[in-house]
Design an enzyme around this catalytic site. Structure first.
Site, PDB file in Angstrom:
ATOM      1  N   TYR A  34      -1.509   0.068  10.971  1.00  0.00           N
ATOM      2  CA  TYR A  34      -1.515  -0.320   9.433  1.00  0.00           C
ATOM      3  C   TYR A  34      -0.330   0.149   8.767  1.00  0.00           C
ATOM      4  O   TYR A  34       0.407  -0.451   8.117  1.00  0.00           O
ATOM      5  CB  TYR A  34      -2.757   0.312   8.857  1.00  0.00           C
ATOM      6  CG  TYR A  34      -3.008  -0.107   7.460  1.00  0.00           C
ATOM      7  CD1 TYR A  34      -3.429  -1.444   7.195  1.00  0.00           C
ATOM      8  CD2 TYR A  34      -2.843   0.904   6.540  1.00  0.00           C
ATOM      9  CE1 TYR A  34      -3.574  -1.724   6.032  1.00  0.00           C
ATOM     10  CE2 TYR A  34      -3.075   0.337   5.013  1.00  0.00           C
ATOM     11  CZ  TYR A  34      -3.610  -0.794   4.756  1.00  0.00           C
ATOM     12  OH  TYR A  34      -3.618  -1.257   3.700  1.00  0.00           O
ATOM     13  N   SER A  43       0.878  -1.218  -0.110  1.00  0.00           N
ATOM     14  CA  SER A  43       0.225   0.011  -0.032  1.00  0.00           C
ATOM     15  C   SER A  43       0.871   1.159   0.072  1.00  0.00           C
ATOM     16  O   SER A  43       2.360   1.022   0.473  1.00  0.00           O
ATOM     17  CB  SER A  43      -1.063   0.037   1.338  1.00  0.00           C
ATOM     18  OG  SER A  43      -1.590   1.388   1.605  1.00  0.00           O
TER      19      SER A  43
END
Length: 231
Positions: A149, A136
């Site tokens: 995250y 990501s």
């Protein structure tokens, strides 16, 4: 010879989009998820008959990934390409984040990526294969309420880049893809027409098809991809 692909977290979103693109381009595909009924529903929707396989696996458990690889080899006779896509996101401040939420993200997003490669690396070396992790842009850009995250995705980028160096001389290509905003169900989002500006799952699928079609001497080791415009 049809090449065989294993996609973790392939019941929806990016994983399902990649599975569809690869099936449409003549690959055999195995899709896994924690809930076997959801996996079976996904492959029913994807079609392609005997060229697709449903596998139950929780990437947090190494034995599940070993079993998944064994099932794929038993069904198709080989494994050429692995796409580590399974992931979760839970967003809160460090102060509010529970130990359970932290461990869920690290165990799924980072340790799961390791488990998937560890379980499949012998097949990949044997078949001069390809390993792709879906990271990501959160793996290079930190943000408030993203500590868990961010940590998991920064780890995925570092792990995959180091694995690329470990395996390149064994004729195994390794790439990590860092997408920005994608129209998926991630973080309990419901895709709608308002997501028209975002990257679509089929765009991610086409990207993987294009990567796999590159000349064997070319290795795109890290790819950042963003929507053309921001809504």
């Amino acid at each position: 010879m049809q090449k065989v692909v294993y996609i973790t977290g392939g019941t929806k979103g990016i994983g399902k989009g990649v599975a569809k693109a690869l099936l449409d381009n003549g690959y055999k595909v195995a899709v896994s998820g924690r809930n076997i009924e959801a996996v079976k529903e996904a492959i029913k929707d994807l079609g392609h008959g005997d060229n697709i396989l449903a596998v139950q696996s929780d990437v947090r458990n190494y034995s599940d990934e070993e079993s998944a690889v064994a099932q794929i080899v038993e069904k198709f006779g080989r494994l050429d390409i692995v796409i580590a896509n399974a992931g979760v996101g839970i967003f809160s401040s460090v102060e509010d984040m529970s130990l359970e939420d932290w461990n869920t993200m690290i165990d799924t997003n980072l340790t799961g990526v390791f488990h998937t490669l560890k379980a499949s690396v012998k097949q990949l070396k044997q078949n001069k294969g390809y390993y792709i992790s879906i990271a990501s842009l959160a793996g290079i850009n930190f943000f408030a309420n993203g500590s868990g995250y961010n940590a998991s995705k920064f780890g995925v980028v570092g792990f995959t880049q180091a694995a690329m160096l470990d395996l390149r001389n064994a004729d195994v290509k390794v790439t990590t893809i860092l997408p920005g905003s994608v129209s998926t169900n991630f973080n309990n989002h419901e895709p709608s027409d308002a997501d028209h500006w975002k990257i679509q799952p089929e765009d991610m699928g086409q990207m993987v098809v294009d990567i796999l079609a590159m000349n064997p001497r070319v290795l795109p080791s890290k790819i950042e991809v963003r929507p053309t415009k921001v809504n």
